[in-house]
Design an enzyme around this catalytic site. Structure first.
Site, PDB file in Angstrom:
ATOM      1  N   ARG A  35       0.759  -1.128   0.109  1.00 19.11           N
ATOM      2  CA  ARG A  35      -0.079  -0.170  -0.010  1.00 19.11           C
ATOM      3  C   ARG A  35       0.695   1.209   0.037  1.00 19.11           C
ATOM      4  NH1 ARG A  35      -5.242  -1.702   3.419  1.00 19.11           N
ATOM      5  NH2 ARG A  35      -6.500  -2.456   1.850  1.00 19.11           N
ATOM      6  N   LYS A 197     -19.237 -18.075  -0.113  1.00 20.29           N
ATOM      7  CA  LYS A 197     -20.665 -17.886  -0.021  1.00 20.29           C
ATOM      8  C   LYS A 197     -21.253 -17.149  -1.262  1.00 20.29           C
ATOM      9  CE  LYS A 197     -20.880 -18.225   4.798  1.00 20.29           C
ATOM     10  NZ  LYS A 197     -21.353 -17.476   5.977  1.00 20.29           N
ATOM     11  N   GLY A 353     -10.180  -9.400  -1.704  1.00 17.71           N
ATOM     12  CA  GLY A 353      -9.174  -9.907  -0.916  1.00 17.71           C
ATOM     13  C   GLY A 353      -8.345 -11.403  -1.371  1.00 17.71           C
ATOM     14  N   GLY A 376     -12.830  -4.093  -0.278  1.00 23.28           N
ATOM     15  CA  GLY A 376     -14.289  -3.636  -0.035  1.00 23.28           C
ATOM     16  C   GLY A 376     -14.586  -2.619  -1.188  1.00 23.28           C
TER      17      GLY A 376
HETATM   18  P1  AMP Z   1     -14.521 -15.236  -0.150  1.00 25.83           P
HETATM   19  O1  AMP Z   1     -13.855 -14.344   0.835  1.00 25.83           O
HETATM   20  O2  AMP Z   1     -16.008 -15.182   0.019  1.00 25.83           O
HETATM   21  O3  AMP Z   1     -13.980 -14.952  -1.422  1.00 25.83           O
HETATM   22  O4  AMP Z   1     -14.184 -16.697   0.231  1.00 25.83           O
HETATM   23  C1  AMP Z   1     -12.926 -17.120  -0.149  1.00 25.83           C
HETATM   24  C2  AMP Z   1     -12.659 -18.360   0.807  1.00 25.83           C
HETATM   25  O5  AMP Z   1     -13.431 -19.368   0.350  1.00 25.83           O
HETATM   26  C3  AMP Z   1     -11.154 -19.002   0.667  1.00 25.83           C
HETATM   27  O6  AMP Z   1     -10.710 -19.005   1.977  1.00 25.83           O
HETATM   28  C4  AMP Z   1     -11.461 -20.439   0.277  1.00 25.83           C
HETATM   29  O7  AMP Z   1     -10.660 -21.234   1.087  1.00 25.83           O
HETATM   30  C5  AMP Z   1     -13.094 -20.470   0.560  1.00 25.83           C
HETATM   31  N1  AMP Z   1     -13.499 -21.552  -0.338  1.00 25.83           N
HETATM   32  C6  AMP Z   1     -13.132 -21.745  -1.942  1.00 25.83           C
HETATM   33  N2  AMP Z   1     -13.703 -22.967  -2.210  1.00 25.83           N
HETATM   34  C7  AMP Z   1     -14.399 -23.775  -1.065  1.00 25.83           C
HETATM   35  C8  AMP Z   1     -14.935 -24.816  -1.036  1.00 25.83           C
HETATM   36  N3  AMP Z   1     -15.142 -25.688  -1.957  1.00 25.83           N
HETATM   37  N4  AMP Z   1     -15.351 -25.000   0.416  1.00 25.83           N
HETATM   38  C9  AMP Z   1     -15.174 -24.121   1.387  1.00 25.83           C
HETATM   39  N5  AMP Z   1     -14.494 -23.122   1.206  1.00 25.83           N
HETATM   40  C10 AMP Z   1     -14.069 -22.848  -0.170  1.00 25.83           C
END
Ligand code: AMP
Length: 395
Positions: A35, A197, A353, A376
């Protein structure tokens, strides 16, 4: 949109809002200077014009004045990155700050103490913003990481510089590059949305459906789609209450002629661990007791094919649990395909991130067109929101 390149800073004091919210270890040493490096070009432009810089930033989430969040801890790193001696002032408003600024000569650089030592910063207090505004002739906003916040130093302050305000080079290039995906994109446009999610990505997907030709869905969130379509997903991550939403996204995509690509196979594991037993099976036939933690080889081929045909790519979120080596192959394969497409002239933007972490971990940062620095803020831009830090500059 005015940037620092539209001003001559000779004998002027630039009051620059930077995002120096860098990670510190237990010894209060900076562990990643990304940064600081990102703000360098703007600082150098002002100094080379014969101006001086007053830098202001927040660091962490202090509760009042807390020494461990002092910007004093990062002064040495700023000096070594920018290559200029830095004077630290132990307050960001008031007499001390006013006096230090009044003594400044062209070519000098001052760093003010953490803005968030005052609760007025986050509250967007107008009086606090006005006090800050007295510390410079021209206000420069280069803090993309906080552009989605309506804080005193990021947006409220702009009104005190009716003419003399502009974007720093980092913020300007973030806006330009995100614009290349959202408004000036060359077709076919592909968005790759992964991560844990559906719920955290839903607004982005809905906003970009009008702008894309292909939507690749991976990661934990894919299982909500697979289950909603009647597949068996065993113990994979799922948001049961989002199944209707998943079906509605698929329907909207069809109506808008967007091709949706879901994984066809998965690396499944009998435990969420590097020591787990694993297998490769069709994505919709996962038995109870097993969970999908990465996409499988057939999916890698399918995703790569789509990526290599694309002229514009947006990547947000890993397609597997890439933090564990055993489940990182899908994300590596995806990253490599994006790198290859980029080499062939495709514009690729990576942001958010975890995909940025993945790109760094797999040494792909230089092989994609642009890596966004603001988690964000970038997500909110993709969601179609107007960011307060940007809006205030355009008034
Ligand atoms: P996000 O912050 O929503 O982009 O989620 C990122 C996280 O999703 C990472 O830490 C990954 O380890 C997790 N992730 C990716 N694929 C899977 C999966 N099939 N099952 C559980 N967690 C996952």
């Amino acid at each position: 949109m005015k940037t620092v390149n539209d001003f001559n800073f000779e004998n002027k004091k630039a009051l620059i809002r930077v995002d120096f919210n860098v990670p510190l270890n237990k010894e209060l040493e900076v562990t990643d200077t990304t940064r600081i490096k990102a703000a360098k070009a703007t600082i150098i432009k002002v100094l080379e014009d014969g101006g001086s810089c007053v830098l202001m930033s927040h660091l962490g989430r202090p509760n009042g004045k807390e020494d461990k969040f002092s910007l004093q801890h990062i002064v040495d790193d700023i000096e070594s990155v920018v290559g200029v001696e830095v004077k630290f002032v132990s307050d960001c408003i008031g007499e001390k700050a006013m006096e230090a600024v009044s003594k400044m000569r062209p070519g000098e650089l001052i760093v003010l103490e953490n803005l968030r030592f005052y609760k007025e910063e986050k509250a967007g207090d107008k009086n606090f913003a006005e006090q800050l505004s007295k510390l410079g002739d021209i206000y420069v906003n280069d803090a993309f990481g906080t552009a989605h916040r309506a804080h005193a130093s990021t947006s409220v302050i702009a009104q005190f510089f009716p003419e003399n305000k502009c974007f720093g080079l980092l913020l300007a290039s973030e806006i330009e590059n995100i614009g290349k995906v959202l408004t000036h994109s060359e077709k076919p446009v592909t968005a790759i949305i992964g991560g844990a999610k559906v719920s955290s990505k839903i607004t982005i997907i809905e906003n970009i459906l009008d702008k894309i030709d292909h939507l690749i869905i991976g990661g934990g969130m894919a299982f909500t789609f697979i289950k909603a379509q009647g597949g068996s997903i065993g113990n994979s991550l799922v948001e049961d209450d989002k199944q209707e939403l998943a079906l509605s996204i698929l329907k909207q995509a069809k109506e808008k002629n967007v091709a949706v690509h879901l994984p066809v196979d998965a690396i499944v594991a009998d435990d969420f661990s590097e020591e787990a037993n694993t297998d490769i099976i069709a994505i919709d036939t996962i038995p109870d007791g097993w969970m999908g933690l990465d996409v499988g080889p057939k999916t890698n081929m399918l995703f790569s094919e789509v990526i290599l045909q694309s002229k514009t790519i947006l990547w947000n979120g890993p397609v597997g649990v890439f933090e564990m080596e055993k489940f990182s192959k899908g994300t590596i394969s995806l990253g490599n395909a994006i790198a290859e497409a980029t080499k062939n002239g495709t514009f690729s933007l990576v942001g958010g991130g975890d995909s940025v972490a993945a790109v760094k971990q797999f040494n792909l940062s230089d092989k994609v067109s642009y890596v966004s620095t603001g988690g964000g803020a970038m997500l909110e831009m993709l969601e179609g929101k107007t960011l307060p830090g940007i809006e205030a500059m355009l008034k």
